[in-house]
Design a protein around this motif. Sequence first.
Motif, PDB file in Angstrom:
ATOM      1  N   ALA A 137     -18.012   6.217   2.635  1.00  0.00           N
ATOM      2  CA  ALA A 137     -18.711   6.604   3.862  1.00  0.00           C
ATOM      3  C   ALA A 137     -18.507   5.555   4.952  1.00  0.00           C
ATOM      4  N   ALA A 138     -18.602   4.284   4.575  1.00  0.00           N
ATOM      5  CA  ALA A 138     -18.449   3.199   5.549  1.00  0.00           C
ATOM      6  C   ALA A 138     -17.035   3.169   6.113  1.00  0.00           C
ATOM      7  N   GLY A 139     -16.030   3.355   5.257  1.00  0.00           N
ATOM      8  CA  GLY A 139     -14.651   3.327   5.725  1.00  0.00           C
ATOM      9  C   GLY A 139     -14.346   4.461   6.678  1.00  0.00           C
ATOM     10  N   PHE A 140     -14.824   5.649   6.343  1.00  0.00           N
ATOM     11  CA  PHE A 140     -14.603   6.816   7.198  1.00  0.00           C
ATOM     12  C   PHE A 140     -15.271   6.603   8.564  1.00  0.00           C
ATOM     13  N   ALA A 156      -8.909   8.511   4.397  1.00  0.00           N
ATOM     14  CA  ALA A 156      -9.326   9.905   4.557  1.00  0.00           C
ATOM     15  C   ALA A 156      -9.493  10.245   6.034  1.00  0.00           C
ATOM     16  N   ALA A 157     -10.047   9.304   6.824  1.00  0.00           N
ATOM     17  CA  ALA A 157     -10.214   9.540   8.257  1.00  0.00           C
ATOM     18  C   ALA A 157      -8.864   9.661   8.952  1.00  0.00           C
ATOM     19  N   ALA A 176      -6.761  11.745  -0.147  1.00  0.00           N
ATOM     20  CA  ALA A 176      -6.473  10.329  -0.331  1.00  0.00           C
ATOM     21  C   ALA A 176      -6.620  10.027  -1.824  1.00  0.00           C
ATOM     22  N   GLU A 177      -5.566   9.590  -2.440  1.00  0.00           N
ATOM     23  CA  GLU A 177      -5.568   9.392  -3.893  1.00  0.00           C
ATOM     24  C   GLU A 177      -6.441   8.212  -4.310  1.00  0.00           C
TER      25      GLU A 177
END
Length: 325
Positions: free
Chosen positions: A181-184, A148-149, A277-278
Amino acid sequence: MISRRSFLTGVAATVAVGSLAACGKKNNGTGGGKTVTLGFSQVGSESGWRSANTTSIKDAAGAAGINLKFSDAQQKQENQIQAIRDYITQKVDVISFSPVVSSGWDTVLKEAKAAKIPVILTDRQVDADASLWVSLVGSDFEAEGERAAHLLEKVLGQSSGPVNIAVLEGTTGSAPATQRAAGFKKVMDASHPEWKIVASQTGNFTRDGGKQVMAAFLQSHPEANVLFAHNDDMALGAIQSIQAAGRKPGTDIKIVSIDGVHDGFVAMTQGQINAIAECNPLLGPQLMDTVKKVLAKQSVEKWIKTQESDFLAADAASALPNRKY
């Protein structure tokens, strides 16, 4: 063990456990003639994604000749724990569930193990001893946050100026909310010091929650010009509040979300969502295949990941006719 943060809900409640009969076949694919019974506890019906996930599991059970006992936890962990205990009492062959939150499962999973009933997780991970469950069929939520980011990078392109991000979080303590949230933030911290999260609050993965929280964001943080929603339903609710405030979703406020449900793609074709993002909900066939392998004593991967893609608004019109959920 895959560790996750979570919270526990309070008062114990009972849950009605329904039964969905298999469609005719008796051979369960494990080499015996006995029909396999699978006890499955679903999170709830909070979103279009979840409804598609439920349909996939029910349809796949029927196609595989597996007798499915299905329960809806209505977003309450205590309901899922009770459903799992009911399945243990009923001596089902396999238990599967998509956990409402990440922690608080050790006791009931130990009860399932003591009863020699294998447990297969779907969609979401748990913070528990990995020996208490056989496999997880589901997505990599942290990777979804990273994707997503990276989509936001493409949406913003070479534009300059402040990037003030409002975040609509999923259910507090759930694996997808925590990990997305962590991945972004991982991508944001590594590559984008100019990005700033100005507001972040749970919308509980619901359209109404997204609408209400976004309305509050627009009052308290009018400088927000980007929205990252942990799922499409919250993004769709937020669009209503953005329009009500006289601002244009997708233009005045760029929107990136996760899931890829039909309504989300429609919003992309209208320029209201910029990228998605799917997260693939159609896990039923993979789950039934895993059930059969486990009962046949075949080896299975600890984490069976789903295949997913990323979409920009420019991709939406051509992709929409082929969407299955």
